[in-house]
Structure formats: C-alpha cells, structure tokens
Design a protein around this motif. Structure first.
Motif, PDB file in Angstrom:
ATOM      1  N   ARG A 294       0.680  -1.284  -0.209  1.00 15.48           N
ATOM      2  CA  ARG A 294      -0.072   0.122   0.071  1.00 15.48           C
ATOM      3  C   ARG A 294       0.771   1.355  -0.071  1.00 15.48           C
ATOM      4  NH1 ARG A 294      -5.508  -0.361   1.459  1.00 15.48           N
ATOM      5  NH2 ARG A 294      -6.174  -2.311   2.106  1.00 15.48           N
ATOM      6  N   GLY A 295       2.177   1.166  -0.107  1.00 12.94           N
ATOM      7  CA  GLY A 295       2.836   2.351   0.038  1.00 12.94           C
ATOM      8  C   GLY A 295       4.113   2.287  -1.033  1.00 12.94           C
ATOM      9  N   ILE A 296       4.993   3.478  -0.714  1.00 10.41           N
ATOM     10  CA  ILE A 296       6.265   3.431  -1.484  1.00 10.41           C
ATOM     11  C   ILE A 296       7.292   2.427  -1.344  1.00 10.41           C
ATOM     12  CG2 ILE A 296       7.937   5.003  -2.146  1.00 10.41           C
ATOM     13  CD1 ILE A 296       6.337   7.267  -1.280  1.00 10.41           C
ATOM     14  N   GLY A 297       7.741   1.916  -2.226  1.00 10.22           N
ATOM     15  CA  GLY A 297       8.918   0.615  -2.049  1.00 10.22           C
ATOM     16  C   GLY A 297      10.118   1.364  -1.797  1.00 10.22           C
ATOM     17  N   GLU A 298      11.164   0.376  -2.143  1.00  6.45           N
ATOM     18  CA  GLU A 298      12.475   0.632  -1.637  1.00  6.45           C
ATOM     19  C   GLU A 298      13.217   2.029  -2.523  1.00  6.45           C
ATOM     20  OE1 GLU A 298      16.953  -1.479  -1.414  1.00  6.45           O
ATOM     21  OE2 GLU A 298      14.861  -2.584  -2.034  1.00  6.45           O
ATOM     22  N   ALA A 299      13.795   2.994  -1.927  1.00  7.29           N
ATOM     23  CA  ALA A 299      14.349   3.995  -2.753  1.00  7.29           C
ATOM     24  C   ALA A 299      15.463   3.581  -3.577  1.00  7.29           C
ATOM     25  CB  ALA A 299      14.816   5.214  -1.615  1.00  7.29           C
ATOM     26  N   ILE A 300      15.335   4.081  -4.840  1.00 10.84           N
ATOM     27  CA  ILE A 300      16.488   3.463  -5.777  1.00 10.84           C
ATOM     28  C   ILE A 300      17.526   4.713  -5.997  1.00 10.84           C
ATOM     29  CG2 ILE A 300      16.722   2.786  -8.083  1.00 10.84           C
ATOM     30  CD1 ILE A 300      14.112   1.876  -8.090  1.00 10.84           C
ATOM     31  N   GLU A 301      17.239   5.797  -6.340  1.00  9.14           N
ATOM     32  CA  GLU A 301      18.155   6.842  -6.579  1.00  9.14           C
ATOM     33  C   GLU A 301      17.753   8.342  -6.177  1.00  9.14           C
ATOM     34  OE1 GLU A 301      20.374   8.306 -10.661  1.00  9.14           O
ATOM     35  OE2 GLU A 301      19.037   6.610 -10.679  1.00  9.14           O
ATOM     36  N   SER A 372       8.816  -9.816 -26.215  1.00  9.51           N
ATOM     37  CA  SER A 372       7.803  -9.519 -25.690  1.00  9.51           C
ATOM     38  C   SER A 372       7.931  -8.315 -24.565  1.00  9.51           C
ATOM     39  CB  SER A 372       7.246 -10.431 -24.568  1.00  9.51           C
ATOM     40  OG  SER A 372       8.167 -10.990 -23.703  1.00  9.51           O
ATOM     41  N   SER A 373       7.105  -7.277 -24.455  1.00  3.93           N
ATOM     42  CA  SER A 373       7.105  -6.160 -23.982  1.00  3.93           C
ATOM     43  C   SER A 373       6.987  -6.411 -22.226  1.00  3.93           C
ATOM     44  CB  SER A 373       5.899  -5.222 -24.267  1.00  3.93           C
ATOM     45  OG  SER A 373       6.091  -3.981 -23.538  1.00  3.93           O
ATOM     46  N   VAL A 374       7.926  -5.738 -21.487  1.00  7.30           N
ATOM     47  CA  VAL A 374       8.185  -5.742 -20.101  1.00  7.30           C
ATOM     48  C   VAL A 374       7.850  -4.490 -19.390  1.00  7.30           C
ATOM     49  CG1 VAL A 374       9.667  -6.300 -18.258  1.00  7.30           C
ATOM     50  CG2 VAL A 374       9.759  -7.756 -20.325  1.00  7.30           C
ATOM     51  N   THR A 375       6.917  -4.370 -18.545  1.00 11.85           N
ATOM     52  CA  THR A 375       6.757  -3.154 -17.933  1.00 11.85           C
ATOM     53  C   THR A 375       7.358  -3.296 -16.104  1.00 11.85           C
ATOM     54  OG1 THR A 375       4.610  -2.895 -18.734  1.00 11.85           O
ATOM     55  CG2 THR A 375       4.764  -1.830 -16.874  1.00 11.85           C
ATOM     56  N   SER A 376       7.822  -1.840 -16.012  1.00  8.30           N
ATOM     57  CA  SER A 376       8.409  -1.666 -14.782  1.00  8.30           C
ATOM     58  C   SER A 376       7.709  -0.525 -14.217  1.00  8.30           C
ATOM     59  CB  SER A 376      10.069  -1.466 -14.923  1.00  8.30           C
ATOM     60  OG  SER A 376      10.741  -2.543 -15.352  1.00  8.30           O
ATOM     61  N   GLN A 377       7.688  -0.600 -13.122  1.00  4.54           N
ATOM     62  CA  GLN A 377       6.984   0.637 -12.175  1.00  4.54           C
ATOM     63  C   GLN A 377       7.963   1.193 -11.131  1.00  4.54           C
ATOM     64  OE1 GLN A 377       3.383  -1.627 -11.415  1.00  4.54           O
ATOM     65  NE2 GLN A 377       2.344   0.237 -12.015  1.00  4.54           N
ATOM     66  N   PHE A 378       7.729   2.724 -11.095  1.00  6.25           N
ATOM     67  CA  PHE A 378       8.682   3.385 -10.273  1.00  6.25           C
ATOM     68  C   PHE A 378       7.873   4.299  -9.504  1.00  6.25           C
ATOM     69  CE2 PHE A 378      11.284   1.734 -13.476  1.00  6.25           C
ATOM     70  CZ  PHE A 378      12.417   0.866 -12.762  1.00  6.25           C
ATOM     71  N   HIS A 379       7.997   5.084  -8.516  1.00  2.00           N
ATOM     72  CA  HIS A 379       7.497   6.277  -7.896  1.00  2.00           C
ATOM     73  C   HIS A 379       8.698   7.404  -7.866  1.00  2.00           C
ATOM     74  CE1 HIS A 379       6.361   8.375  -4.190  1.00  2.00           C
ATOM     75  NE2 HIS A 379       5.000   8.391  -4.747  1.00  2.00           N
ATOM     76  N   LEU A 380       8.301   8.407  -7.919  1.00  2.00           N
ATOM     77  CA  LEU A 380       8.862   9.590  -8.007  1.00  2.00           C
ATOM     78  C   LEU A 380       8.353  10.712  -7.309  1.00  2.00           C
ATOM     79  CD1 LEU A 380      11.849  10.539  -9.146  1.00  2.00           C
ATOM     80  CD2 LEU A 380      10.362  11.633 -11.047  1.00  2.00           C
ATOM     81  N   ALA A 381       8.821  11.395  -6.215  1.00  2.00           N
ATOM     82  CA  ALA A 381       8.391  12.148  -5.245  1.00  2.00           C
ATOM     83  C   ALA A 381       9.221  13.412  -5.091  1.00  2.00           C
ATOM     84  CB  ALA A 381       7.645  11.726  -4.149  1.00  2.00           C
ATOM     85  N   LEU A 393      13.422   8.671  -6.252  1.00  2.00           N
ATOM     86  CA  LEU A 393      12.979   7.403  -7.322  1.00  2.00           C
ATOM     87  C   LEU A 393      12.905   6.218  -6.421  1.00  2.00           C
ATOM     88  CD1 LEU A 393      12.098   6.658 -10.137  1.00  2.00           C
ATOM     89  CD2 LEU A 393      14.641   6.298 -10.332  1.00  2.00           C
ATOM     90  N   SER A 394      11.671   5.794  -6.386  1.00  2.00           N
ATOM     91  CA  SER A 394      11.596   4.408  -5.456  1.00  2.00           C
ATOM     92  C   SER A 394      10.831   3.354  -6.418  1.00  2.00           C
ATOM     93  CB  SER A 394      10.825   4.833  -4.348  1.00  2.00           C
ATOM     94  OG  SER A 394      11.157   5.883  -3.559  1.00  2.00           O
ATOM     95  N   GLN A 395      10.979   2.111  -5.923  1.00  2.00           N
ATOM     96  CA  GLN A 395      10.143   1.020  -6.524  1.00  2.00           C
ATOM     97  C   GLN A 395       8.655   1.544  -6.171  1.00  2.00           C
ATOM     98  OE1 GLN A 395      10.786  -1.376  -8.429  1.00  2.00           O
ATOM     99  NE2 GLN A 395      13.058  -1.514  -8.276  1.00  2.00           N
ATOM    100  N   TRP A 396       7.761   1.119  -7.334  1.00  2.00           N
ATOM    101  CA  TRP A 396       6.544   1.235  -7.242  1.00  2.00           C
ATOM    102  C   TRP A 396       5.960   0.105  -6.321  1.00  2.00           C
ATOM    103  CZ3 TRP A 396       3.271   5.093  -7.790  1.00  2.00           C
ATOM    104  CH2 TRP A 396       2.105   5.108  -7.971  1.00  2.00           C
TER     105      TRP A 396
END
Length: 562
Positions: A294-301, A372-381, A393-396
């Motif tokens: 339900r929240g923001i994942g691990e921070a990446i950058e 095939s197409s691959v989707t990645s999701q991220f969260h940017l705040a 930038l975090s994992q979604w």
C-alpha cells in the motif's frame, strides 16, 4: 437408563433438529442467491473478487483476473464480474495485470471444487454465473456450516450447564448469531468461525477425557488430536489474520495440557502456512499479501533538479483523467538514469497545491530478450530542500493505486472513507449501527462469563477463558486503533464482520451464565428476549450479508443519517 441420559438424548435430538433446520434454511437461500441486477449469484464486490480468481484459475490457468473482469453483461456498460476489491501490479510475464486483493489460499482451494464440477458437468462459471456458483456454495458452505454447528453441539454438551441453557445455546449458534447470514455467500468469516469451533471442541474433548479418568490422565494420544487442532487453528488464521493472537494462545494451552502436543500442533500448522505463502508467491511473486502493498517501495536513486514542466495542466488531485506527460530537466535526468534506462513514458498523475508535492508514476516498456514487452513501475516524489529540489526515485509498491481505483484515500465513498471520530467508532462497533451488543444482545453476557470463568472451574478451562478474553480485547483494540481510513466497520456488511470468528468462543463462555440465569422465571425471560433480538438481526440479513445492518437502514429511513 439413568434420568440424565434420557434428558441428554432428548436434548441432542432437539439440537440435531435445529442443525438440520438451519442447514436446510441456508441451502434454500443459496439456491435463490442472486446479484442485485439478477445476472450472477454474487452478492457484493467482496465475494465477486474471489469468484474472479476461482474462474480465472480453472478457465485461464492464472491468478490474473483481467479476462474475467472484462466480461460484458447484457445491460449497457455492465461488467458483472468486475470488483473494487482488486489490485494491479506487474505479473510474472512482465505485464501489468489485475488481481483479486483477497488472500489466495481460500480461492485456490475453492477452485479445486470448481475444477471437479467443471470436469464432471462441462459447465463453465463464466457462461453460467448463476447456477455454477450456487452449486459450489452448496458443496462448500453447507459442510463448513455443518462442522461449525456439530462441533459447537459437542462443545456445549461438554459444559456443565442446565438442559435449558444447552438447548438455548445451540439455538443461538444456529439462529441467533451473525454467522448464519454469511453462510449464503463466499467469504472467509464463516470458514474462520468453523475452524475456531473445531479447535475449541478438540481442546474441550481432550481436557475432559484427561480430567474424567478415575485413575488419572490415562488418555495419551500421540499425534491426531494435536495435529487436528494445529491444522484448524492455523486455518482460522489463514482466513482471519487477527486469529493469529488466538493461535499463539492455543499453542500455549495445548502445550500446558500436554507438552508433547507442541510438535504435531506446529507441524500441522506449518502445512497451512506453506499453502498461504506458496499460493501467494505463485499469484503475486511476493511473500506479502496484497494488503501489505500500500505504500512506496525501496528508494533507488535521488535526483536534484530545480525545473520541471508539463505538456498541459495536471488534472485535479485524485482525478482519473489521463496522465500528463512530464517534460524538462527532470525528464532528461530520468532518461540518463542507470536505474530506469530506456525510459519511454513518464506521466505525472497528480499535484498538491501546497508544498509543491508532485507525484509521478513511470511505466517503462522494453524488450526482455524474447521479443515481448516488459513493464517496470517506479515512484517519483519531490521534496523541498534548502539549496535545491530533491526527487526520490523508488520502486512502485502501491498496488491499490491505479486509474479508477476505489481505494484512493481522497476518493473513497461512504463507509469506506473511514470514521474520523474514534469514540463514535467505538460506540457504533459496540452498541450502535454495527454493534456487537446491539445486533447480538446475548453477547452482553460475555464479559460476565469471562469474569466467572477465569475464577471457577478446572485449570484447563480457566486458562481457556482467560485466553479468549485476552484475544477478544486485543482484536477489538486492534481494529479500534486503526487509522481513520481503515475504521470502516468492515465495509458494507450486516455486522462488524471481522469479529465473527470469535462467536464460538464467546458462546462457550456464556453457557454457564445462561444456566445461572435460567434458574429463575425472570432470568429465562431475559434470555429469551436477548435471543429473540439476535434472531431478528439474523432474519433481516438472510437475503445478503453484504448490506448495511438493520439499525443503520432504519436510521436512514427515519432521516437520521446525513
């Protein structure tokens, strides 16, 4: 034959008549259960979510429910399989898919029933969404309800109470508690109550056998009762996570009775845990259930950029309008980032007017080597900084946040929005619209039963009553302590459904109190009134358990609700 044997035989025959009557009543209701629109046998978004998984597993071989929820109904813009109880995340194939938000073990097991029905009859649930679900409910809920009632019958008979109290207690579990309405719909609450009742019966049976032997505790089972207790206690947890508190106490109670019960109890419960986590991993490639995402994942950058622009103005906060394209230096820096190389789309979804908080979601399409197409999701705040603006930038990881989601905090309607006043929530959960005591008045005797049971009786029984009291208080306090967004009484349902699994334990605690009250004519009258009010609540809920409780409906009719 002794007199008490005659009375016991007559009582058991009367109790079995009650069991047959309620099973027949539930069977008749299941054969008539229909959605409000009349095109499925699904009562609400809650059970519909599980039915989607069951149909998808058997008919499509996947936990993803995209194909099922997209089925069009006969009415315009009607999708009879769609449900608000769903999440969206990247699946094992690298694509975004919808999944049921419900735990996976129960739907997987029910899919086994549907598989047999499908192979034997050739009927598909998606083609016959009325009669196939009804058939599965008959094959599932009637045996589960029978286990609940028969195990409670055995438990009541092991309590040293009067004939009147035992008969009334059996009538209560059949007709006077809110477990019965949930027997006409696919849900976890009836199953958790049945598993809890079975564990209670096993504990009382072993305790009585060891205590009643004249020569001492000569009843020395090695594995079977301990393994059965561990299995049923763990299965209650698999269907009601707060039952974990009682599981820990069950383990302590059985171990205190017989030390060697620990290993078979734990080994049997481990099989349930394997089923819970194993099916969840297969479905979601995660050990955590959807509820935990339900929240923001691990921070990446962390990126430092002062200027951001968009192609057009953002839609209002919480809007489901199309995403807006992000432009400017931040977009360029994201394109250069090693974390999300080959960025194709970066879309800004919403903007808060205060604090310049911008939240964007990025879906990246690339080739995984197989074409095939691959989707990645991220969260940017964005967050303000003294010298510059930092973007994290975090994992979604918010599976409940997608276009059109019912579960966004700012768009939740009605009871799902949560009760802001905690004391009001306590009142309505006890004596108000969803009240434990207002809907099942017999539960008023429960605290008295705790106080009496902890002080009197054999040590095993005193420990059991104390464990029930502790669990009940802990579970109730847990739900009261939830943040506002989760204080919703269990959503639109006929009672505070999260506490239903405790009904067998509470009934056990009040049999002695009912016996004491029944010694006088006035006491028996009080008991009958309390019982009758509970039956009234059940009767108002037999068309579907997924509706507001009758006090709330009546208050709405009177215009008391804003």
């Amino acid at each position: 034959m002794r007199k008490y044997d005659v009375v016991r035989g007559e009582r058991r025959r009367a109790q079995l008549v009650m069991v047959v009557a309620v099973l027949a009543l539930v069977a008749g209701r299941i054969c008539e259960v229909t959605s409000r629109e009349g095109d499925t046998a699904f009562c609400s978004a809650n059970d519909r979510s599980r039915w989607c998984t069951i149909a998808s597993l058997v008919e499509h071989g996947t936990y993803a429910i995209d194909d099922v929820i997209s089925i069009q109904g006969d009415q315009p813009n009607r999708r009879p399989w769609d449900s608000i109880d769903k999440v969206r995340h990247v699946g094992a194939d690298g694509q975004l898919h919808f999944y049921s938000s419900k735990p996976t073990l129960l739907p997987t097991m029910v899919a086994g029933i549907y598989y047999v029905v499908n192979k034997m009859s050739g009927l598909k649930m998606t083609e016959h969404p009325i009669y196939v679900p009804r058939l599965i409910l008959l094959l599932l809920n009637l045996p589960v309800l029978a286990v609940l009632l028969l195990s409670m019958l055995a438990s009541i008979e092991m309590v040293g109470a009067s004939d009147f109290a035992r008969r009334l207690a059996m009538a209560a579990i059949c007709f006077g508690t809110m477990t019965t309405p949930f027997a006409i719909s696919l849900n976890n609450h009836l199953i958790a109550a049945s598993a809890t009742s079975l564990t209670l019966m096993i504990y009382l049976f072993v305790s009585e056998r060891r205590r009643d032997d004249i020569l001492g505790p000569v009843f020395h089972p090695r594995v079977l009762p301990w393994a059965a207790a561990g299995l049923s206690a763990a299965f209650a947890v698999a269907n009601e996570l707060p039952a974990l508190s009682m599981f820990v106490l069950w383990l302590g109670l059985f171990t205190a009775m017989v030390r060697r019960s620990f290993l078979p109890f734990m080994m049997a419960s481990l099989t349930v845990a394997i089923g819970v986590f194993g099916t969840n991993w297969v479905a979601h490639q995660s050990w955590a259930t959807p509820y935990a995402h339900r929240g923001i994942g691990e921070a990446i950058e962390t990126l430092v950029v002062n200027e951001v622009s968009l192609e057009s103005d953002l839609p209002p906060w919480g809007s489901d309008a199309p995403y807006q394209r992000l432009q400017g230096p931040l977009r360029e820096q994201l394109n250069q980032s090693e974390s999300i190389d080959n960025t194709d789309t970066v879309d800004a979804r919403r903007l808060r007017s205060s604090g310049y908080e911008l939240i964007v979601r990025q879906d990246r399409q690339q080739t995984d080597g197989t074409g095939s197409s691959v989707t990645s999701q991220f969260h940017l705040a964005e967050s303000a900084d003294a010298d510059a603006i930092r973007w994290t930038l975090s994992q979604w990881n918010d599976w409940y946040d997608y276009p059109g989601s019912h579960w966004r905090k700012e768009t939740r309607p009605g009871v799902d929005a949560g009760e802001p006043n905690r004391m009001r929530y306590v009142f309505h959960a006890t004596f108000g619209y969803y009240g434990l005591f207002s809907l099942t008045p017999l539960w008023i005797l429960v605290p008295i039963g705790w106080a009496t049971g902890i002080r009197h009786g054999p040590a095993e029984t005193r420990r059991l009553v104390a464990a029930i009291a502790i669990t009940s208080v802990v579970v109730f306090a847990f739900y009261i302590a939830r943040p506002e967004i989760d204080r919703n009484y269990g959503g639109v349902s006929v009672c505070l459904r999260w506490m239903i699994w405790l009904a067998p334990l509470w009934l056990f605690c009040i049999v002695d109190e009912m016996s004491a009250l029944a010694e006088s004519r006035a006491g028996r009258a009080i008991l009958l009134v309390l019982f009758a009010l509970g039956v009234f609540s059940v009767a108002t809920s037999l068309d579907t358990p997924w509706q507001s409780p009758w006090p709330m409906r009546f208050a709405s009719f009177l215009g008391w609700l804003g």
